[in-house]
Structures are given as structure tokens and as C-alpha cells.
Enzyme design. Structure first.
Site, PDB file in Angstrom:
ATOM      1  CG  HIS A 110      -1.691   1.180   1.489  1.00  0.00           C
ATOM      2  ND1 HIS A 110      -2.982   1.343   1.048  1.00  0.00           N
ATOM      3  CD2 HIS A 110      -1.358   2.309   2.145  1.00  0.00           C
ATOM      4  CE1 HIS A 110      -3.412   2.532   1.437  1.00  0.00           C
ATOM      5  NE2 HIS A 110      -2.434   3.136   2.093  1.00  0.00           N
ATOM      6  CD  GLU A 111       2.039   3.668   3.711  1.00  0.00           C
ATOM      7  OE1 GLU A 111       2.362   4.707   3.115  1.00  0.00           O
ATOM      8  OE2 GLU A 111       1.007   3.592   4.408  1.00  0.00           O
ATOM      9  CG  HIS A 152       0.445   6.146  -0.468  1.00  0.00           C
ATOM     10  ND1 HIS A 152      -0.656   6.725  -1.034  1.00  0.00           N
ATOM     11  CD2 HIS A 152       0.033   5.642   0.722  1.00  0.00           C
ATOM     12  CE1 HIS A 152      -1.702   6.568  -0.228  1.00  0.00           C
ATOM     13  NE2 HIS A 152      -1.300   5.901   0.842  1.00  0.00           N
ATOM     14  CD  GLU A 189      -4.479   6.471   2.340  1.00  0.00           C
ATOM     15  OE1 GLU A 189      -4.071   5.288   2.311  1.00  0.00           O
ATOM     16  OE2 GLU A 189      -3.717   7.432   2.449  1.00  0.00           O
TER      17      GLU A 189
END
Lengths: 267, 364
Positions: free
Chosen positions: B226-227, B230, B277
Site C-alpha cells: 500500500h505504501e 503511494h 488511499e
């Protein structure tokens, strides 16, 4: 609705106060904070709104108070009743150098339009309202803003003007060009408009601004020689504290931005 | 009521500025003017003109030509009704002018109220595409410098764990997730919060609290994926540019109202992060599939998170408050997992119990 008949006397030259004589049972309304002194037997009563009989009911009172807030005055007015057995006096003082103007509303048709903030005191029963200046151009450039104060009734009202006062009765069609900001009050029959000063050179260097206010008769007008804002500007200019420049008040185009705030909240 | 006399002020042509009180009424086709102190006048309706004038057109001027010039009457609008009822045509033009004044004022006031609102809405709408444009032109070298700055600040706030099985496990998971040619650096900060963040330039910081709380290496892999998403999408860089841009514009417009500026910036961030997100969740899932890591780990971790949110509201990591509600994210992930069944996952060779034990016990 019968207004209370008020006898009065104005004292002083450039910094005046008005002394109002109340018979037993009579009352006067004063702007909050302008009372100077009162004799024994006068009862003070602070009310919400302006104390005229039109404002009955909670909603009416709230509306009246809201209007007063718009004109930049306090939400409350103070009523001074004479509860004694003889004549009693109460005095109201002008808040800055100038003249107190006594206006008998019954002789001018019952309505007076005046600059906001200029009301001082009146016989009880005079209603203090606001009148929006509905000509957009006049509101923007006429020097008095969009919000004017309207006094209705047939009693005495005392308004206050800065500097020396000119009271003039304009004949039908007679026009007076006035520097913006100098109009204190006028009868509603007077046309209040603006006129472009005409020449760019005059506008820029003549020091009178781009527009004049024009007043066209018939009707009475009251002009002041020294608007408070003009005097305040001079006082501030003359003050050494401000001449230093800068200080906390300066809001530059990029005032509050530093590198710290650019990277301040990256998590 | 038409018989009731109307109060007025009469200005004869003599040039008398003060005028005289008078009473008016209609009689046949004539207007009867009865001044208080002179003889009654009788004027034919045909010679009368009427116009609205004065303050806000609140007065009526009725004029007629006579000997010596023009005669004038001023009547207040409030009193005009009986006269108007009998001769509406005489007052039609003036009534029209009155309406026009009121209408213009109404329009003006509406415009005055709407204009600042439109301006503010415009700023919010314009900042996003503008910031995205700017981000496209930021070279990777500057992105890296910003990443270093964020890292330096993190070092000030908290201790970084420089060695040990936990860091090794983190690096291992990170290496599996990285695509060839991607420059990603993983750091482990010693903090009790369940949190992780990505800074520009490929810097990913994981808090030890998160590692401690996770049940397996796959859980952490889910968060890392997930990060990394980003980073890949340059989200944090975009966020920095957007909030800085908003601040510049808001303070240029409204002066030094600091509170207003940061308020606006926060509002922008909030909306921004919700969309970001969701995007990162989807991309992260894709990356997990590419690396053959069991995507159920991501789901499990969110479930763990949801439990801790329910268990102790106070312990909810602040960073997740701007995230979409965890339940919603879990639902979304479930749907995505159901529609794209993963291939056979290869387990990550890490002794997770040992990793957890190696971490300092800093649970809040």
C-alpha cells in the site's frame, strides 16, 4: 402613538453635550455609552432593541437588535424614565469633536435618513431603523456605505456630526456637490447620488477622490465639515508609533508564508 | 378610503425652498391641492407628471406647469396609495423605476454574497490540476531531496532501528515487493503507533508498533504494498505541493488569516487522502499479486486494525482518521480478492514470532 415632548439645551462649542429635560413619566432613549450625567429620580433601563412600540414580540425585538448590530451600534439601547415628581434632567455627550444636531422629526415629515453611527439620543417612541442604500454606485462610492440609519417618528432626535455643521434647505431641483463622507443626514425627498469628478488629473491629484456625492432638492440636508474617519486618519498619520512603519499590522501579499510552512505537515 | 386626503409638501414656483404642508385628493378628473397657508388649487389630471425620486425612490414628485414656472408636490411612498388607486397610469413609470431599484439591489447583494463563495470554490477546483501539473515537472533528484528532509525529521522525532531481525525481515519483504529498477528504501522507526508512511523519493517508514501488532510477514507485506503504491503514484509529493499551493493562494487572497489558510489546506488534504488511499489499496493489491505474496495478509491486517479500533477508540492511529473507514476498505478488498483470485502464493521465509520478540515492547 404619541411621542414624548422633550425640552432640551445644548452646551459647549466644539465638544458638545445635550441636556434633556424630562417631565414626570416622560422618557428618552440614548445610544449605549453616551450618557454623561442624570439627576435623581431618573431610572435607567437597558432594553433589547430601540424601545419603539413597533417592536412588539420577541421576533420584532430580535430584528430591531439585529438591525442595530448592522449599523455598528450596540444591541441594547438605554431608556431614561423620569420616575420623580418634578422635571428632571439627563445629559448625553457627543463622542468626538463636532456638533449635536437637534431634529424635530414632526417638522420634516417624520423620517430622517442619517449616516450610520450618528444617532445620539431621542424622545422615547422614535424608532431607530436601518435603510439600505439601494443604489449600488452610491453605496460603493458615496462615502456613506450601503447601510444608513433611519429615524421615524414625530419627536425630537439628536444626531451628531463631526466638525462644523451646515444645515441647508435645498429648493426643488437645486443641487449641491459634496465631498464623499461629509453627508450626515437628509430628508428622504432629497436625491442622493454620485457624480464622476470628470477629469483624471483632478481625480488623482485633486485629493477629492473619483466621485462627488450630489444632493438634489427639495428637502433639508445636514453636512459635516470633518468626518470622523478623516480626523482619525490624520491622528494616525501624526502618531509616531505608526510612523515607524511595519509592525504587526502589515499584511504583505506573502505575509505568513515561510519555508517552514511549506514543509510543515508532510506526515 | 379614496376620500381620505393625502399629506404632501407643496413647492410653488416662487423658489421657496421650504415648501408648505398640503393635503391632496382627487375630485373628478382634477387633483385638489389644499396648502395649509394659501388658497386651494385645482389641477387637471392631464397636465400632471409623476415620478419616483429621493432616497431609494421612496418619495413621489408630482409636478405640473403653471403661472411662473413649475409647481411641485412631494408625497411619501407610504401615503401614495389612495392617489395611485384612482389614477394608476400616472404613477406607472415611477412604480416601474421603484421596482427596478429594488431588483438591482437584490441582484447586487446576491452577487456580493456569491462572489467570494465562487472564488473559494474556484480555488479548490483549480489547485488540484495545477498542483498535478507542477508535480509532473519536479525531477526525481528534488523528490529525493524532499524524501531526505522528511527522513531527517523522522530521525528527530523518533529513534530508527538500525539492525536486528525485524529490520532484516522488513528489508526482505520490501525487496520482494520492489519491481526491477525501483529505488525504494525501508526504515523501521521505534514507535508504539500502528502506522507507516511513504515520503517522496522512495522512502518508506514503518513504525515498530505496526510490526509488533501484525500476525505474519504477509500482513506487513500488505501494508508495505500500500505504501509503495503511494510512492509510485507520487501521492505524498502531490499532497505537499497541493497544501503549499493552497496556503500560498489563500494567504495571498485573505492576508494573514493563518487559521483560515491551514483550515483550507486541511480540508483539501482530507478529500485528497480519501481518494488516494483507495487508489493505493488497489495498486498495492496488484503489486502483491506480482510478487506472489498472499494478498489475504492485507485483508487480515485491516481486520486486526478494525478490531483494535473497536476495542479502544483512543488507540486508533491518527493517520487512519483521514483514511476511508476501515470497514469500507475491508469490504472493497474482499470484493477485489473475490474477483481476481490470486495464483499460488509463495510464503515469505521469515520466522515471524522471532521478529516480534526481537522488537522492543512498546505497546501503548
Amino acid at each position: 402613538m404619541a411621542m414624548d415632548v422633550v425640552d432640551y439645551e445644548i452646551f459647549g462649542n466644539e465638544m458638545q453635550y445635550v441636556e434633556v429635560e424630562l417631565d414626570p413619566g416622560e422618557a428618552a432613549v440614548g445610544e449605549a455609552g453616551v450618557m454623561m450625567y442624570m439627576q435623581d429620580g431618573i431610572q435607567m433601563d437597558t432594553i433589547f432593541g430601540d424601545g419603539s412600540a413597533q417592536q412588539s414580540g420577541l421576533f420584532g425585538k430580535l430584528l430591531g437588535a439585529g438591525k442595530r448590530l448592522l449599523t455598528g451600534e450596540s444591541l441594547f439601547t438605554t431608556i431614561y424614565h423620569n420616575e420623580g415628581s418634578g422635571k428632571r434632567r439627563v445629559a448625553f455627550a457627543a463622542p468626538y469633536p463636532g456638533k449635536i444636531v437637534p431634529v424635530d422629526l414632526s417638522t420634516i415629515g417624520g423620517t430622517l435618513i442619517c449616516q450610520k453611527d450618528s444617532f445620539l439620543a431621542a424622545a422615547k417612541g422614535v424608532s431607530l431603523g436601518i435603510a439600505f442604500q439601494k443604489k449600488i454606485g452610491v453605496g460603493l462610492f458615496g462615502g456613506e456605505g450601503f447601510i444608513m440609519q433611519k429615524l421615524d417618528g414625530d419627536g425630537m432626535a439628536f444626531i451628531h456630526a463631526g466638525g462644523t455643521l451646515l444645515e441647508k434647505t435645498l429648493a426643488p431641483g437645486e443641487t449641491l456637490r459634496v465631498d464623499t463622507g461629509c453627508v450626515v443626514a437628509f430628508q428622504p425627498s432629497v436625491d442622493f447620488d454620485i457624480q464622476y469628478a470628470g477629469k483624471i488629473k483632478t481625480a488623482l491629484f485633486g485629493g477629492e477622490g473619483l466621485f462627488f456625492a450630489t444632493l438634489t432638492g427639495p428637502g433639508k440636508v445636514w453636512l459635516q465639515s470633518l468626518p470622523l474617519s478623516r480626523m482619525a486618519d490624520r491622528i494616525v498619520m501624526a502618531s509616531r508609533v505608526v510612523q515607524g512603519g511595519g509592525g504587526k499590522e502589515s499584511t504583505s501579499l506573502l505575509g505568513g508564508i515561510g519555508l517552514g510552512s511549506l514543509l510543515g505537515d508532510d506526515d | 378610503m379614496n376620500d381620505a386626503p393625502v399629506p404632501a409638501r407643496y413647492y410653488p414656483p416662487s423658489g421657496d425652498a421650504h415648501g408648505h404642508p398640503a393635503l391632496l385628493r382627487w375630485e373628478g378628473g382634477h387633483l385638489l391641492v389644499a396648502p395649509e397657508d394659501s388658497d386651494q388649487l385645482r389641477i387637471s389630471a392631464a397636465s400632471l407628471r409623476a415620478e419616483a425620486r429621493g432616497f431609494n425612490h421612496s418619495q413621489w414628485a408630482i409636478a405640473w406647469p403653471g403661472e411662473g414656472g413649475e409647481h411641485l408636490l412631494i408625497v411619501a411612498d407610504a401615503a401614495i396609495a389612495p392617489l395611485r388607486a384612482t389614477a394608476p397610469a400616472l404613477f406607472a413609470t415611477g412604480t416601474h423605476a421603484q421596482r427596478k431599484t429594488h431588483r438591482r439591489f437584490g441582484l447586487g447583494v446576491t452577487a456580493l454574497i456569491l462572489l467570494p463563495l465562487l472564488l473559494i470554490a474556484g480555488i479548490f477546483l483549480a489547485v488540484e490540476p495545477l498542483a498535478d501539473r507542477v508535480v509532473e515537472h519536479i525531477p526525481p533528484s528534488i523528490e529525493k531531496q524532499i524524501g531526505e528532509a522528511v527522513l531527517a525529521r523522522t530521525r528527530l522525532d523518533s529513534k530508527l532501528i538500525e539492525q536486528g531481525p525485524a529490520l532484516d525481515a522488513l528489508q526482505l519483504i520490501g525487496k520482494r515487493l520492489a519491481r526491477p529498477g525501483e529505488d525504494l528504501r525501508f526504515y523501521l522507526a521505534e514507535r508504539p503507533d500502528i502506522n507507516a508512511f511513504a515520503a517522496p523519493g522512495g522512502v518508506v517508514v514503518v513504525y515498530s508498533g505496526l510490526m509488533k501488532q501484525a500476525d505474519s510477514a504477509e500482513d506487513v507485506a500488505g501494508v508495505l504494498a500500500h505504501e509503495i503504491a503511494h510512492v509510485e503514484l507520487r501521492h505524498s509529493l502531490r499532497q505537499i505541493v497541493r497544501s503549499a499551493g493552497l496556503r500560498v493562494i489563500v494567504s495571498a487572497l485573505f492576508g494573514d488569516y493563518g487559521a483560515l489558510g491551514s483550515w483550507g489546506a486541511q480540508l483539501g488534504e482530507l478529500k485528497f487522502s480519501r481518494d488516494a488511499e483507495r487508489e493505493a489499496d488497489a495498486r498495492g493489491l496488484q503489486r502483491l499479486a506480482e510478487a506472489h505474496i498472499d494478498p489475504q495478509g492485507m485483508l487480515r491486517f485491516f481486520e486486526t486494525l478494525a478490531r483494535s479500533e473497536n476495542g479502544a477508540a483512543a488507540a486508533v492511529p491518527t493517520v487512519f482518521s483521514t483514511h476511508p473507514a476501515t470497514a469500507e476498505r475491508i469490504e472493497r478488498l474482499r470484493e477485489a480478492l473475490a474477483s481476481h483470485p490470486a495464483g499460488t502464493p509463495q510464503p515469505i521465509p521469515v520466522d515471524w514470532q522471532a521478529v516480534r520478540q526481537a522488537l522492543p515492547d512498546t505497546r501503548p
